[in-house]
Scaffold this motif. Structure first.
Motif: not given
Length: 336
Positions: A131-144
């Motif tokens: 989750i944090a890996g994707l948020a770091d790389r894009l950047p993106a907000d994430v809903t789980i």
């Protein structure tokens, strides 16, 4: 006392020699397998030790693992993640939803992430690596969404919660800025959810990313028996039992819950990441064949020698998979 001290020195020397020998054997094995030393240590030492300690492949072990997971509850983000992102949680129609946001403003896009765990287990600490890996790389907000699990529930309340959260995100960020991702059971749920949307003419997300997706609840591919000899995380019997409970009153092969049985037509661009030492690798290949037959834009990326859901572990191969996933999302979400 001198005798005791001598014994301690000898024991310490033996331990050190054993550690050096183990490190040398791991390094040699890594050269032969082509895996990184970190991944080789995980596969050769850590996972076998965990399996012997947990014994989760038996019915009794499975129930014990579920009970321990319920007692532990949902894993909150570790401090390293909390320092980098805004974390929040809310109740949605009686279910809980976690959120990870970029500090200083909204991310360039939004990811709806569905976690794995065989439909049995809460969000685990390891899931924050993806989750944090994707948020770091894009950047993106994430809903789980923390969807209801078996054996307390079947699939119905989980689909209801995911749909409620999905449509809320569509109204706030737009389908063109929304990606659905998931690992293992969560990857299968993500795919099945999009198949349901497509069947009734719903609005598709911009893309999907599926890590080691569970594509067939029946766990009946003949190739899985051979792969199971190398799979250090999943057992066919436990996975099949969970699939039956998830399906509830439906047959596990019913297209309403089983992605491999449902239509692939009209689905968004999708990346499947799979390791060859995972019984669900067989699902990944069958999903790809079905997608190609339907003319769907699916991409399969296979990591030789990697176990189930390996990107949850901070090894080079896991980071490479997250890099690949982020690059795929950037290519398929306009303006990122």
């Amino acid at each position: 006392m001198k005798d005791v001290a001598l014994v301690l020195v000898v024991l310490a020397g033996c331990v050190m020699a054993s550690a050096v020998l183990a490190a040398a054997l791991v390094a040699l094995s890594a050269r032969r397998s082509g895996r990184s030393i970190q991944a080789e240590a995980l596969i050769a030492i850590v996972l076998p030790l965990l399996n012997r300690a947990r014994k989760t492949s038996t019915p009794k072990g499975r129930l014990a693992a579920i009970a321990a997971n319920r007692k532990a509850g949902e894993a909150l983000p570790p401090p390293a993640v909390s320092r980098r992102f805004r974390f929040h949680q809310q109740d949605v129609d009686g279910g809980r939803v976690f959120g990870l946001g970029q500090k200083g403003g909204r991310g360039d896009l939004h990811i709806l992430y569905l976690h794995g765990g065989g439909f049995e287990l809460h969000l685990l600490a390891q899931h924050w690596t993806i989750i944090a890996g994707l948020a770091d790389r894009l950047p993106a907000d994430v809903t789980i969404p923390l969807y209801p699990l078996v054996p307390e529930h079947d699939h119905k309340p989980a689909y209801a919660l995911v749909e409620r959260v999905y449509h809320d995100l569509i109204s706030r960020v737009g389908a063109e800025r929304l990606v659905i991702a998931g690992d293992s059971a969560g990857g299968g749920l993500a795919l099945s959810f999009c198949q349901r949307l497509q069947a009734r003419g719903g609005q598709m997300p911009a893309a999907m990313v599926l890590f080691s997706p569970w594509g067939d609840l029946t766990v009946s591919d003949p190739a899985q028996a051979e792969i199971a000899k190398r799979d250090l995380l999943l057992s066919i019997s436990r996975t099949r039992a969970s699939g039956k409970q998830w399906a509830g009153a439906l047959a596990p092969g019913d297209p309403r819950v089983n992605p491999l049985s449902a239509s692939m037509e009209g689905l968004p661009s999708t990346l499947i990441l799979t390791g060859t030492d995972d019984i669900l690798n067989a699902d990944a290949h069958r999903l790809m064949a079905s997608a190609r037959a339907a003319g769907a834009d699916f991409t399969l990326s296979e990591y030789p020698g990697m176990p189930h859901s390996w990107p949850v572990v901070p090894v080079p191969e896991g980071r490479a998979a997250l890099d690949e996933a982020a690059a795929f999302i950037e290519r398929h979400v306009g303006g990122t």
